[in-house]
Design an enzyme around this catalytic site. Sequence first.
Site, PDB file in Angstrom:
ATOM      1  N   TYR A  62       8.918  -3.554   3.878  1.00 17.79           N
ATOM      2  CA  TYR A  62       8.566  -3.575   2.310  1.00 17.79           C
ATOM      3  C   TYR A  62       9.817  -3.639   1.436  1.00 17.79           C
ATOM      4  O   TYR A  62       9.945  -4.724   0.630  1.00 17.79           O
ATOM      5  CB  TYR A  62       7.324  -2.664   2.095  1.00 17.79           C
ATOM      6  CG  TYR A  62       7.033  -2.426   0.553  1.00 17.79           C
ATOM      7  CD1 TYR A  62       6.186  -3.294  -0.033  1.00 17.79           C
ATOM      8  CD2 TYR A  62       7.708  -1.548  -0.046  1.00 17.79           C
ATOM      9  CE1 TYR A  62       5.905  -3.394  -1.308  1.00 17.79           C
ATOM     10  CE2 TYR A  62       7.165  -1.430  -1.722  1.00 17.79           C
ATOM     11  CZ  TYR A  62       6.523  -2.429  -2.068  1.00 17.79           C
ATOM     12  OH  TYR A  62       5.987  -2.305  -3.359  1.00 17.79           O
TER      13      TYR A  62
ATOM     14  N   GLN B 108       9.174  16.726   1.045  1.00 20.19           N
ATOM     15  CA  GLN B 108       9.898  15.786   0.494  1.00 20.19           C
ATOM     16  C   GLN B 108       9.578  15.437  -1.010  1.00 20.19           C
ATOM     17  O   GLN B 108       8.405  15.765  -1.588  1.00 20.19           O
ATOM     18  CB  GLN B 108       9.266  14.444   1.377  1.00 20.19           C
ATOM     19  CG  GLN B 108       7.569  14.228   1.086  1.00 20.19           C
ATOM     20  CD  GLN B 108       6.876  14.741   2.155  1.00 20.19           C
ATOM     21  OE1 GLN B 108       7.366  16.068   2.425  1.00 20.19           O
ATOM     22  NE2 GLN B 108       5.808  14.299   2.497  1.00 20.19           N
ATOM     23  N   THR B 109      10.616  14.954  -1.703  1.00 26.23           N
ATOM     24  CA  THR B 109      10.542  14.868  -3.307  1.00 26.23           C
ATOM     25  C   THR B 109       9.979  13.400  -3.674  1.00 26.23           C
ATOM     26  O   THR B 109      10.684  12.347  -3.051  1.00 26.23           O
ATOM     27  CB  THR B 109      11.524  15.312  -3.932  1.00 26.23           C
ATOM     28  OG1 THR B 109      12.882  14.580  -3.383  1.00 26.23           O
ATOM     29  CG2 THR B 109      11.805  16.976  -3.626  1.00 26.23           C
TER      30      THR B 109
ATOM     31  N   ALA C 204      11.326   0.812  -5.853  1.00 23.85           N
ATOM     32  CA  ALA C 204      12.404   1.808  -5.466  1.00 23.85           C
ATOM     33  C   ALA C 204      12.597   1.723  -3.993  1.00 23.85           C
ATOM     34  O   ALA C 204      13.485   2.491  -3.641  1.00 23.85           O
ATOM     35  CB  ALA C 204      11.931   3.210  -5.979  1.00 23.85           C
TER      36      ALA C 204
ATOM     37  N   LYS D 159      11.391  -6.863  -0.667  1.00 22.00           N
ATOM     38  CA  LYS D 159      11.502  -6.833  -2.259  1.00 22.00           C
ATOM     39  C   LYS D 159      12.959  -7.037  -2.504  1.00 22.00           C
ATOM     40  O   LYS D 159      13.097  -7.708  -3.458  1.00 22.00           O
ATOM     41  CB  LYS D 159      11.115  -5.270  -2.645  1.00 22.00           C
ATOM     42  CG  LYS D 159       9.876  -4.802  -2.640  1.00 22.00           C
ATOM     43  CD  LYS D 159       9.044  -5.864  -3.825  1.00 22.00           C
ATOM     44  CE  LYS D 159       7.676  -5.237  -4.015  1.00 22.00           C
ATOM     45  NZ  LYS D 159       6.845  -6.093  -4.740  1.00 22.00           N
TER      46      LYS D 159
ATOM     47  N   ALA E  14       0.121   8.659  -2.761  1.00 20.27           N
ATOM     48  CA  ALA E  14       0.151  10.089  -2.703  1.00 20.27           C
ATOM     49  C   ALA E  14      -0.538  10.797  -4.070  1.00 20.27           C
ATOM     50  O   ALA E  14      -1.579  11.598  -3.587  1.00 20.27           O
ATOM     51  CB  ALA E  14       1.705  10.803  -2.706  1.00 20.27           C
TER      52      ALA E  14
ATOM     53  N   GLY F 128       0.758  -1.061   0.054  1.00 25.57           N
ATOM     54  CA  GLY F 128       0.062   0.057   0.152  1.00 25.57           C
ATOM     55  C   GLY F 128       1.003   1.119   0.164  1.00 25.57           C
ATOM     56  O   GLY F 128       2.120   1.166  -0.069  1.00 25.57           O
TER      57      GLY F 128
HETATM   58  P1  NAD Z   1      -2.066  -3.726  -5.860  1.00 25.48           P
HETATM   59  O1  NAD Z   1      -2.070  -3.691  -4.300  1.00 25.48           O
HETATM   60  O2  NAD Z   1      -3.004  -2.945  -6.522  1.00 25.48           O
HETATM   61  O3  NAD Z   1      -1.878  -5.304  -6.377  1.00 25.48           O
HETATM   62  C1  NAD Z   1      -1.542  -6.136  -5.614  1.00 25.48           C
HETATM   63  C2  NAD Z   1      -2.297  -7.481  -5.821  1.00 25.48           C
HETATM   64  O4  NAD Z   1      -1.804  -8.517  -5.320  1.00 25.48           O
HETATM   65  C3  NAD Z   1      -3.902  -7.125  -5.178  1.00 25.48           C
HETATM   66  O5  NAD Z   1      -4.721  -7.270  -6.041  1.00 25.48           O
HETATM   67  C4  NAD Z   1      -3.929  -8.207  -3.890  1.00 25.48           C
HETATM   68  O6  NAD Z   1      -5.057  -8.524  -3.534  1.00 25.48           O
HETATM   69  C5  NAD Z   1      -2.763  -9.387  -4.581  1.00 25.48           C
HETATM   70  N1  NAD Z   1      -2.215 -10.080  -3.548  1.00 25.48           N
HETATM   71  C6  NAD Z   1      -2.053  -9.777  -2.375  1.00 25.48           C
HETATM   72  N2  NAD Z   1      -1.707 -10.982  -1.719  1.00 25.48           N
HETATM   73  C7  NAD Z   1      -2.073 -11.717  -2.347  1.00 25.48           C
HETATM   74  C8  NAD Z   1      -2.200 -13.191  -2.216  1.00 25.48           C
HETATM   75  N3  NAD Z   1      -1.744 -13.904  -1.202  1.00 25.48           N
HETATM   76  N4  NAD Z   1      -2.586 -14.223  -3.192  1.00 25.48           N
HETATM   77  C9  NAD Z   1      -3.029 -13.551  -4.420  1.00 25.48           C
HETATM   78  N5  NAD Z   1      -3.201 -12.442  -4.730  1.00 25.48           N
HETATM   79  C10 NAD Z   1      -2.684 -11.513  -3.555  1.00 25.48           C
HETATM   80  O7  NAD Z   1      -0.578  -3.229  -6.266  1.00 25.48           O
HETATM   81  P2  NAD Z   1      -0.070  -2.526  -7.456  1.00 25.48           P
HETATM   82  O8  NAD Z   1       0.139  -1.038  -7.514  1.00 25.48           O
HETATM   83  O9  NAD Z   1      -0.832  -3.060  -8.691  1.00 25.48           O
HETATM   84  O10 NAD Z   1       1.375  -3.180  -7.682  1.00 25.48           O
HETATM   85  C11 NAD Z   1       1.616  -4.447  -8.300  1.00 25.48           C
HETATM   86  C12 NAD Z   1       3.195  -4.774  -7.766  1.00 25.48           C
HETATM   87  O11 NAD Z   1       4.097  -3.897  -8.089  1.00 25.48           O
HETATM   88  C13 NAD Z   1       3.251  -5.027  -6.304  1.00 25.48           C
HETATM   89  O12 NAD Z   1       4.253  -6.230  -6.302  1.00 25.48           O
HETATM   90  C14 NAD Z   1       3.980  -3.892  -5.767  1.00 25.48           C
HETATM   91  O13 NAD Z   1       4.843  -4.087  -4.681  1.00 25.48           O
HETATM   92  C15 NAD Z   1       4.831  -3.239  -7.133  1.00 25.48           C
HETATM   93  N6  NAD Z   1       5.103  -2.075  -7.157  1.00 25.48           N
HETATM   94  C16 NAD Z   1       4.114  -1.048  -7.335  1.00 25.48           C
HETATM   95  C17 NAD Z   1       4.335   0.171  -7.059  1.00 25.48           C
HETATM   96  C18 NAD Z   1       3.136   1.439  -7.199  1.00 25.48           C
HETATM   97  O14 NAD Z   1       3.482   2.458  -7.036  1.00 25.48           O
HETATM   98  N7  NAD Z   1       2.120   0.916  -7.694  1.00 25.48           N
HETATM   99  C19 NAD Z   1       5.556   0.796  -6.712  1.00 25.48           C
HETATM  100  C20 NAD Z   1       6.614  -0.102  -6.617  1.00 25.48           C
HETATM  101  C21 NAD Z   1       6.423  -1.661  -6.662  1.00 25.48           C
END
Ligand code: NAD
Length: 320
Positions: free
Chosen positions: A149, A218-219, A119, A153, A193, A76
């Site tokens: 988190y 913060q940037t 990141a 990663k 954000a 999140g």
């Molecule tokens: P999101 O939370 O919308 O999607 C992640 C999905 O994984 C969710 O729908 C959730 O229900 C599912 N999930 C979690 N636990 C699970 C489980 N045990 N079994 C099955 N499904 C499960 O997040 P997102 O923004 O779509 O991000 C996708 C990926 O990219 C993630 O790994 C996240 O860490 C990575 N990421 C995202 C961002 C960003 O800015 N959105 C930045 C860096 C990394």
Amino acid sequence: MKSILVCGAGGFIGGHLVKKLKKEGHWVRGVDLKYNEFSKSPADDFVIGDLRDQIVVQKILDQPFDEVYQLAADMGGAGYIFTGAHDADVMHNSATINLNILHYGQKAGIKKIFYSSSACIYPAYNQMDPANPKCSEESAYPAEPDSEYGWEKLFSERLYFSFHRNYGMEVRVARFHNIFGPEGTWWGGKEKAPAALCRKVAEANDGGQIEIWGDGNQTRSFLYIDECLEGVQRLMDSKDFFGPVNIGSEEMISINGLAQLIMNIAGKKLTIKHVDGPLGVRGRNSDNKLIKEKLGWAPSLSLSKGLSITYQWILSETKK
Ligand code: NAD
């Protein structure tokens, strides 16, 4: 036509990815704990299942998929990751998912797997100065992510590359920098954000006030979803470059600046009240040297263009 598995298909990035892959004509299976809240998935097969469960993972990996995109994670925005209240779940849930997918994916003979890192793996000590953060790929070590988190990663990046070295699995790893766009979480505590500020501006009356966590100096940089998916596919298609590579924008902005940009888009004049809240590092920006060098491409869509589209979508959601 490829056979493709998208893990986390009910989420923000996974939901958009499935739509793109279907438009391109592939056979797609999605898996998630839930369906996407904002639109119906066009996946050929959508399995509601928990990827922490080995039996579920074995079942969904019933064929040697051409491509697997592993996007599922317990994650999140700052309000979820930086309070410390979810650390055990974040680490345990996401690590278990990655351990399961790699173990059974290797047995199923999957051809290629993409992993979405973040990141958040970059060391806190390089991100103290909001004007000069350092996030080039090789600066990840010595490691000191500012959240559990980020540590998970980093562990999982290493896990993917270990499966590449020891089992010959084709892996691709990208570090996303704040991806945003329509159909992303915009309320409830997991929003990030851009979505949170779009919601606050959309809900405020002209001349009113919005709250920002911290001093707003913060940037960060923010990348529009379509650009993210383009980068992911280019990395996936590359023959000899596996990553890890940043997929992000280099258009760095302060959180106060981001709020101002959204107010301009909305045509509202609001005052900003700074309040205490979970923050993360002082500065962060994508460094796109490596992606340009290796893939001959980097994202270019302006923040203001992506934000306009996102603001309009959140505005319409707030009226539902
Ligand atoms: P999101 O939370 O919308 O999607 C992640 C999905 O994984 C969710 O729908 C959730 O229900 C599912 N999930 C979690 N636990 C699970 C489980 N045990 N079994 C099955 N499904 C499960 O997040 P997102 O923004 O779509 O991000 C996708 C990926 O990219 C993630 O790994 C996240 O860490 C990575 N990421 C995202 C961002 C960003 O800015 N959105 C930045 C860096 C990394």
